[in-house]
Design a protein around this motif. Structure first.
Motif, short mmCIF file in Angstrom:
data_model
loop_
_atom_site.label_atom_id
_atom_site.label_comp_id
_atom_site.label_asym_id
_atom_site.label_seq_id
_atom_site.Cartn_x
_atom_site.Cartn_y
_atom_site.Cartn_z
N THR A 91 0.87 -1.15 -0.02
CA THR A 91 0.02 -0.02 0.05
C THR A 91 0.74 1.26 -0.08
O THR A 91 0.65 2.06 -0.84
N GLU A 92 1.75 1.31 0.86
CA GLU A 92 2.61 2.46 1.15
C GLU A 92 3.55 2.84 -0.45
O GLU A 92 3.34 4.05 -0.79
N TYR A 93 4.04 1.86 -1.10
CA TYR A 93 4.72 1.88 -2.26
C TYR A 93 3.90 2.39 -3.24
O TYR A 93 4.14 3.42 -3.89
N MET A 94 2.66 1.75 -3.43
CA MET A 94 1.72 1.90 -4.62
C MET A 94 1.06 3.34 -4.32
O MET A 94 0.67 3.95 -5.35
N LEU A 100 -1.83 8.35 -5.03
CA LEU A 100 -3.17 8.13 -4.32
C LEU A 100 -3.59 9.10 -3.11
O LEU A 100 -2.29 9.53 -2.31
N PRO A 101 -4.42 9.31 -2.61
CA PRO A 101 -4.94 10.06 -1.40
C PRO A 101 -4.40 9.09 -0.43
O PRO A 101 -4.05 8.20 -0.10
N GLU A 102 -4.15 10.00 0.83
CA GLU A 102 -3.47 9.31 2.08
C GLU A 102 -4.61 8.41 2.80
O GLU A 102 -5.73 8.91 2.31
N TYR A 119 -9.63 5.26 5.18
CA TYR A 119 -9.40 5.49 6.62
C TYR A 119 -9.50 7.29 7.05
O TYR A 119 -9.21 7.67 7.84
N ARG A 120 -9.69 8.04 5.72
CA ARG A 120 -9.49 9.53 6.05
C ARG A 120 -10.50 10.00 6.96
O ARG A 120 -10.11 11.00 7.60
N ASN A 121 -11.59 9.54 7.23
CA ASN A 121 -12.76 10.28 8.00
C ASN A 121 -12.87 9.32 9.37
O ASN A 121 -13.71 9.74 9.87
N ASN A 122 -12.43 8.28 9.34
CA ASN A 122 -13.03 7.27 10.31
C ASN A 122 -11.93 6.00 10.53
O ASN A 122 -11.39 5.66 9.58
N SER A 123 -11.89 5.75 11.67
CA SER A 123 -10.95 4.36 11.94
C SER A 123 -11.93 3.12 11.39
O SER A 123 -11.26 2.08 11.43
N ASN A 124 -13.06 3.32 11.44
CA ASN A 124 -13.91 2.31 10.59
C ASN A 124 -14.04 2.56 9.13
O ASN A 124 -14.87 3.23 8.83
N ARG A 128 -13.83 2.76 -1.14
CA ARG A 128 -13.79 3.77 -2.25
C ARG A 128 -13.19 2.94 -3.61
O ARG A 128 -12.51 2.05 -3.42
N TRP A 129 -13.60 3.36 -4.79
CA TRP A 129 -13.13 3.63 -5.99
C TRP A 129 -12.19 4.72 -6.42
O TRP A 129 -12.59 5.75 -6.33
N ILE A 130 -10.95 4.44 -6.48
CA ILE A 130 -10.09 5.28 -6.95
C ILE A 130 -9.31 5.16 -8.04
O ILE A 130 -8.68 4.25 -8.48
N ASP A 131 -9.53 6.21 -9.06
CA ASP A 131 -8.74 6.11 -10.54
C ASP A 131 -8.13 7.45 -10.63
O ASP A 131 -8.69 8.53 -10.89
N VAL A 132 -6.78 7.54 -10.31
CA VAL A 132 -6.17 8.66 -10.27
C VAL A 132 -6.09 9.40 -11.73
O VAL A 132 -6.25 10.64 -11.84
#
Length: 164
Positions: A91-94, A100-102, A119-124, A128-132
């Motif tokens: 994950t970190e490398y990719m 990608l967003p943090e 995990y941007r808004n919550n620990s639960n 998301r679908w992310i296509d940069v």
């Protein structure tokens, strides 16, 4: 998805059986708590190719008008001698490689698109679908259980496309 034993197709990269040590290491390295249902799936098979699923979408994505794929799910592989394209610990490398967003943990994807634990808004985390490349960051499900329970066979969409 009712039968989690009918989720996996192939452990192509020969990921080892998941251990508590691997889970603890991943959570510590990623600084998160993984959803229990995700861990339960990995205890059956530690990542790999699924039986071929899709998640129905109300919003168009770079993948399709009406769904996203889930043909793989990343496992947790701590042995650096095992070369795999399906490792949560990448994950970190990719994230750095693809911009990608943090606070995302990569569940599935190929670089062009990702299905993530967000995990941007919550620990639960939500899903998301992310296509940069296409500037897409789209909510899929409120949590991993909702995502998993919403999956359908990808053959459902093959049948729809055949009818058109």
């Amino acid at each position: 998805m009712k039968d989690y034993n009918d989720f996996w197709e192939d452990n192509y990269y020969n990921h080892p059986k998941l251990t508590d040590e691997m889970i603890e290491l991943a959570e510590r390295k990623l600084n998160i708590k993984l959803p229990q249902t995700y861990i339960n799936l990995l205890k059956i098979m530690n990542g790999g190719y699924t039986k071929g699923f899709a998640f129905p979408m109300n919003e168009k994505t770079s993948w399709s008008e009406n769904h996203i794929p889930l043909d793989t799910l990343n496992g947790i592989v701590i042995d650096e001698n095992i070369k795999t394209a399906q490792n949560l610990l990448d994950t970190e490398y990719m994230t750095n490689e693809w911009g990608l967003p943090e606070k995302q943990v990569l569940l599935s994807g190929n670089g062009h698109y990702w299905v993530t634990l967000d995990y941007r808004n919550n620990s639960n985390p939500s899903i998301r679908w992310i296509d940069v490349e296409m500037d897409e960051d789209i909510h899929i499900a409120n949590n991993f259980d909702e995502f998993l329970n919403g999956l359908v066979s990808d053959e459902f969409y093959d049948d729809i496309n055949d009818d058109e």
